[in-house]
Design an enzyme around this catalytic site. Structure first.
Site: not given
Length: 1189
Positions: A399, A683, A823
């Protein structure tokens, strides 16, 4: 029966799949009819009644345990067994007890965690009154009240709040790792309920929405009330796991509870992970069973032949039972040899494996170099079954936010009027690295400065103080052109709530350099400019969006001067500059390239003085466009373009999206170890690319970086194929697939393809959705695996798991996923190994992970040191264990040809019992816990040492075959040399020594000493513990042997200790010790010769590094902290705004002040989500707002 199983905690009914959720507020009876789950959670596996039967059932599903129970049954049959029952019962009970205790401890911890969460209290509206209830008693359809800093109880529909415009602020760190606050907003209809208990109790709205699912970023539903239907989306929903911040109170309607909440849906079921060595062991154990059956068959056939030819000669001494013949004897002999030769799969193997995995897990827990002092967080091995897999990782999926970055933006550099500020130089003009000891700028002259703000270039402050008009205009723009909301808790104590951390960093920079943004109303912005309070009239906000990539404000100064201030992506701003700024633009571009080379996020800043008449005409045209019913967005963009031209450049700002410490160095080290890193982030593309460059994943030196951002499946396929053909023109249309069939399972493994040079790949979530379709996923895999670095942006949690599953399924490689939020849970659970970044309380990723620590940089130590050592130790352990046990067993096999295949044991029964449990147990555990080829410093110095683990070089089917041959040779030496030496031999005094018991003693002593010497040859790293275990075990053997073969033991237990006097009769003879010495030499000679030749002719990377270690006089110094080399880059972050629309409408709306703002503790200064995402992006003047009803 079903009710009994249900009482025991076993669910026997198959739950009907929910297609739509329908609920009514304040109506428990109606909602209970749908049998929705309540808010209690359960992560434990057992209860009091089910623990013992279920756990034993699980344990006996392991082939080995079931096999040993079968052996025990055989040993209880007198006609078959030639060994006592305790040789199997003792180790079996030990294994079962250890596993029972471990599983019990784990489940008790889970029960405690469940009880802690389920017994939290929350206020629930029941029968018109607010009552304090436990979380587990909350039902779907209940209305609950949350207060500031409380956890969100369940997935709620926000009804009302204490804040203006029914806003609330939530922190979602537990869900996505982001610490900046998000904004949620209730519907106006429900917002009018306020905190009026009577109105809330009378509220009977009905919600119809999607069934429970794991999509954190989406929600679809409707609210029906008074005959009207209102659309519900994610902006109205509060998810369990969030925390209410900066909001006095709010009310919410429970939509999903307990296991149905999105947090728990993402947690999923606990996945039982097994290492590749475990899978290989299963295959080998199946082979060993077959090999055991083969040996027993040969010996039973031998017995039948011997009984037929020679058996009649011994009937006088050994009379047969009635009905016994050669066939029955052979059948019984088969099972007898199954018992005797069972040491090829010793149960002590599984005990030892558990112990060494536990020991290596403790080393991770105790490692001070992986302890984070600031957060007081040690590394933690949350599972003890995957350590060696850490030494075989090929792909890492990471991540971004909270994992690679801290999600903290800092104002680092700026270029103003052609001069660059922010760099620290010494007296010689040489650049100096900024460290914690570097002198900081003193902002004490500014009473409103933020004490946490750090800047190191003193020149900028001096220029600001000197009154430079360009510099002051630069910071004035930063203080005016934004949508930040200020809060002043006490006089002079300012807190900013920003749409993105970037905006907050820029406004804070302006604040510290003397241009303090103090407050705002819909019509004005109040600053304190160099100590002087100044109020600007806010005439317009031309807000940011993804297409414009810029924002502007139009303000009137106290002197009446009209100015447009604009900031945005440099490419966008440059197109709108006045020709007079061309020279300044060239210099600023050089500075921007330099900032981008350092991985900073850049913005260009410009302004324009407006004429009053020009502005009035523009305003009229804008009013027409904003009231247009057709193509309003396009018309507004055209109007904005009209006024945002002929701008004058002020300079550029550079903000650092602060990486966690040591991230670039860690990624560089892992790349040297041939580990590929893929970043999977939610993002936007520009942000993800920028971080890719900052942390050395993407580099300017790469031949090409492919961007896949197509909108259709065919375009995505075309872009992927074109990228693949560029990297490898010879690659065919069909992927190179190696088909394998293992234990009945078919698998397709896509082989690696050769690529000349380094490439990068960036793919967005929309394209990824097409690429993950069944007919295109192999194309994605081929292209991505050719690249050195892969970045997937705008991906959902489900897509993260799909990408990991794709690589896991079609690549012969071990995967690791690392993240810090809910997530990331699906990705962490899908990968072979999941790592959670801890440090924040109750992080979901950590709870679902196999290993956790506080900083990404610790990953290199986890893999290159602990992982590599664990893999090396496990492989050495297995090689040695199989060697010593096969050798032990094969001696039995050869002896069968000399004892009439009678299933007589070649060793003393007590030696058979204690061989694996006592004599050889501790030395091999010492080897497998403490051994290391080189220390941690050398492991970091040569990351290439990690490669053998990825290639499975230390333990494989081929290595197993070599062990088998080595054991066969050793057993031949260990049987026939003592047999030849003892045959027709007499003692010094002429008495006979050639008896069965003397031979058994000699054979077992030769065996033990030979395998102990082999252990010494296999040990790279000697410790006091190893020495103690090895010499101690040999000492214990001789002590036990002399004790058990003594007269006393024979007299007390005559039948159990028949070897009376054998030890003192044999071990005092020189020829016995000569035989022991000779067999030991002959056993190890081939091993020493082979190792010598291979080191000379074909040395491995380990051999080369160990040679360097021996030559070096000291350990290598720690790796120097590399100073980031200066590089010029033509690519830079496109813009440093949030990826969503801004607060423009809210800022220019008088409604956000309709409720008096109450003083409240502001814990976090940032927020990320826009307020009115569903409204069109329009500009509204203050005058129009005043006229609107």
């Amino acid at each position: 029966m079903g009710s009994l199983l249900s009482a025991c905690g076993i669910n026997v009914k198959k739950k009907k799949v929910e297609e739509e959720r329908h609920l009514r507020a304040n109506d428990r009876e109606f909602n209970l009819s749908f049998k929705y789950a309540n808010n209690a959670i359960k992560t434990s596996k057992y209860n009091v009644f089910t623990f013992l039967p279920l756990n034993l059932f699980e344990q006996f599903q392991r082939l080995a345990n079931a096999y040993f129970v079968f052996l025990l049954i055989l040993q209880l049959i007198p006609q078959i067994s030639s060994l006592s029952w305790f040789t199997t019962v003792v180790p079996l009970l030990l294994v079962l007890s250890i596993t029972l205790a471990k599983d019990l401890s784990d489940d008790i911890t889970r029960h405690k965690n469940d009880n802690h969460v389920n017994n939290r209290k929350v206020e629930v509206l029941i029968n018109g009154e607010l009552k304090s209830e436990k979380w587990m008693n909350v039902q779907v359809g209940d209305i609950v009240k949350l207060e500031n800093n409380e956890f969100v109880t369940a997935d709620l529909l926000l009804l009302s709040s204490s804040e203006p415009l029914n806003l609330i602020y939530i922190e979602t760190a537990e869900l996505d790792g982001e610490t900046n606050l998000k904004v949620k907003q209730a519907l106006t209809l429900t917002g009018d309920l306020g905190n009026d208990i009577q109105k809330l109790a009378a509220f009977n709205g009905e919600v119809r929405c999607e069934p429970p699912n794991n999509r954190l970023d989406k929600f679809t539903g409707t609210l029906t009330m008074r005959g009207e239907t209102f659309a519900l989306d994610n902006e109205r929903i509060l998810l369990r796991g969030c925390t209410l911040r900066n909001t006095e109170w709010c009310f919410g309607l429970v939509v999903f509870g307990g296991p149905d909440t999105k947090l728990m849906q993402n947690s999923g079921k606990s996945v039982f992970k097994r290492t590749s060595i475990d899978h290989l062991m299963n295959v080998l154990v199946m082979f060993i069973f077959g090999f055991l059956a083969f040996m027993c068959t040969i010996l039973s056939i031998g017995n039948a032949i011997w009984e037929y030819q020679e058996g009649n000669s011994f009937i006088t001494f050994l009379p047969r039972a009635d009905g016994a013949n050669a066939s029955l004897s052979a059948f019984l002999t088969f099972w007898s040899y199954v018992i005797i030769l069972n040491t090829v799969v010793p149960i002590s193997l599984y005990v030892s494996v558990e112990i060494l995995r536990l020991g290596n897990s403790y080393f991770i827990d105790w490692d001070r170099k992986m302890y984070h002092v600031k957060s007081d967080t040690p590394a933690q091995a949350r599972t003890t079954t995957l350590n060696e897999e850490l030494g075989q990782i090929k792909y890492i999926f990471s991540d971004k936010t909270g994992t690679l970055t801290q999600n903290i933006m800092t104002f680092n550099r700026c270029s103003i009027n052609g001069k660059s500020y922010g760099e620290v130089v010494d007296f010689a003009g040489q650049r100096v690295e900024v460290t914690e000891k570097t002198e900081k700028v003193d902002f004490s002259w500014n009473p409103l400065a933020d004490p946490k703000f750090c800047f190191h270039d003193h020149k900028l402050v001096e220029v600001v103080k000197s009154g430079s008009p360009e510099v002051q205009a630069f910071f004035r723009l930063l203080a005016l052109c934004h949508t930040v909301m200020p809060e002043e808790k006490t006089e002079g104590e300012l807190f900013y709530q920003a749409q993105s951390p970037d905006e907050g960093a820029l406004v804070t920079a302006a604040r510290n350099f003397g241009f303090v943004f103090r407050s705002r109303t819909p019509e004005t912005i109040s600053l304190v400019e160099m100590g002087v309070p100044t109020t600007y009239e806010l005439l317009a906000v031309l807000d940011f969006n993804n297409v414009r990539k810029r924002m502007s404000v139009i303000v009137r100064s106290p002197e009446g001067k009209l100015t447009l201030f604009c900031k945005g992506a440099d490419t966008i701003i440059y197109e709108r500059l006045h020709p007079s700024s061309s020279k300044l633009m060239e210099v600023t571009t050089e500075h921007l390239n330099e900032y981008a080379g350092e991985g900073l996020r850049t913005l260009a800043l410009a302004y324009k003085d407006l004429d009053e008449d020009e502005f009035e005409k523009w305003k009229e045209r804008h009013h027409e466009a904003s009231t247009s019913l057709e193509d309003r967005e396009a018309k507004l963009d055209t109007i904005y373009e009209e006024i945002e031209k002929d701008l004058l450049l002020l300079g550029a700002s550079a903000v650092e999206d602060k990486l966690q410490d040591g991230v670039p160095q860690t990624i560089e080290q892992l790349a040297k170890a041939d580990i590929k890193i893929w970043v999977l982030t939610g993002d936007k593309q520009e942000t993800a690319e920028n971080i890719g460059y900052s942390c050395n994943m993407l580099r300017e030196e790469m031949k090409e970086i492919f961007i896949v951002a197509a909108n259709t499946a065919e375009e995505v396929r075309e872009e992927l194929v074109n990228a693949r053909k560029k990297m490898s023109p010879e690659s065919g249309d069909e992927p190179p697939i190696e088909k394998s069939r293992l234990l009945g399972k078919k698998s397709q493994v896509v082989e690696d393809e050769k690529v000349d040079g380094e490439y990068g790949l960036v793919i967005n979530g929309h394209s990824l959705a097409f690429a993950l379709q069944k007919d295109m996923q192999l194309e994605l895999l081929r292209t991505a695996c050719m690249c050195q670095a892969v970045i997937c942006c705008r991906v959902t949690p489900l897509q993260k798991a799909q990408v990991v599953e794709l690589v896991k399924k079609h690549k012969k490689a071990v995967t690791l996923a690392i993240g810090d939020g809910a997530n990331d849970v699906s990705m962490i659970k899908t990968a072979h190994i999941g790592v959670g970044i801890s440090g924040q309380e109750g992080m979901q990723a950590v709870l679902s992970s196999d290993f956790s620590f506080a900083q990404f940089r610790y990953l290199q130590r986890l893999l290159l040191v602990h992982g590599r050592w664990s893999y090396l130790r496990m492989c050495k352990f297995l090689r040695y264990f199989f060697y010593k046990n096969f050798t032990f067993t094969f001696v039995h096999f050869w002896y069968g040809f000399f004892c009439g295949f009678s299933a007589q044991t070649v060793y003393d029964e007590w030696f058979i019992t204690l061989y694996n449990l006592v004599y050889t147990a501790l030395p091999v555990i010492g080897l497998s816990i403490f051994d290391q080829d080189v220390n941690d410093r050398w492991s970091f110095q040569y990351p290439q040492l990690y490669a053998p683990g990825q290639l499975n070089q230390y333990f494989s089917k081929m290595a197993f075959a070599r062990i088998l041959l080595h054991s066969c040779y050793s057993s031949l030496v260990l049987f026939f040399i003592p047999w030849a030496a003892m045959c027709d031999t007499v003692r010094d005094d002429g008495k006979d020594i050639a008896d069965y018991q003397s031979f058994a003693l000699l054979a077992q002593t030769c065996l033990l000493i030979a395998v102990s010497v082999q252990m010494g040859l296999d040990t790279y790293y000697w410790t006091a513990v190893n020495q103690f275990f090895l010499w101690g075990s040999l000492s214990v053997y001789f002590a036990v042997t002399f004790t058990m073969y003594s007269n006393g033991m024979y007299l007390i237990f005559t039948s159990s200790f028949p070897f009376i006097g054998t030890a003192r009769n044999s071990l005092n003879q020189p020829n016995v010790w000569l035989t022991i010495f000779l067999t030991t030499i002959l056993c190890i000679l081939p091993v020493v010769a082979k190792r010598f030749l291979f080191i000379q002719l074909k040395p491995t990377i380990n051999d080369k590094v160990r040679h360097k270690v021996r030559q070096a006089k000291a350990v290598p110094p720690p790796l120097p902290r590399k100073f980031p080399r200066r590089r010029i880059s033509t690519r830079r972050s496109g813009y440093a705004f949030s990826h969503a629309r801004g607060y423009g409408d809210l800022v220019t709306s008088g409604r956000f002040l309709r409720i008096p703002v109450k003083s409240r503790p502001a814990l976090f200064p940032h927020t990320d989500t826009p307020v009115a995402d569903s409204t069109p992006q329009t500009y509204r003047t203050i005058f129009e707002e005043a006229q609107s009803p």
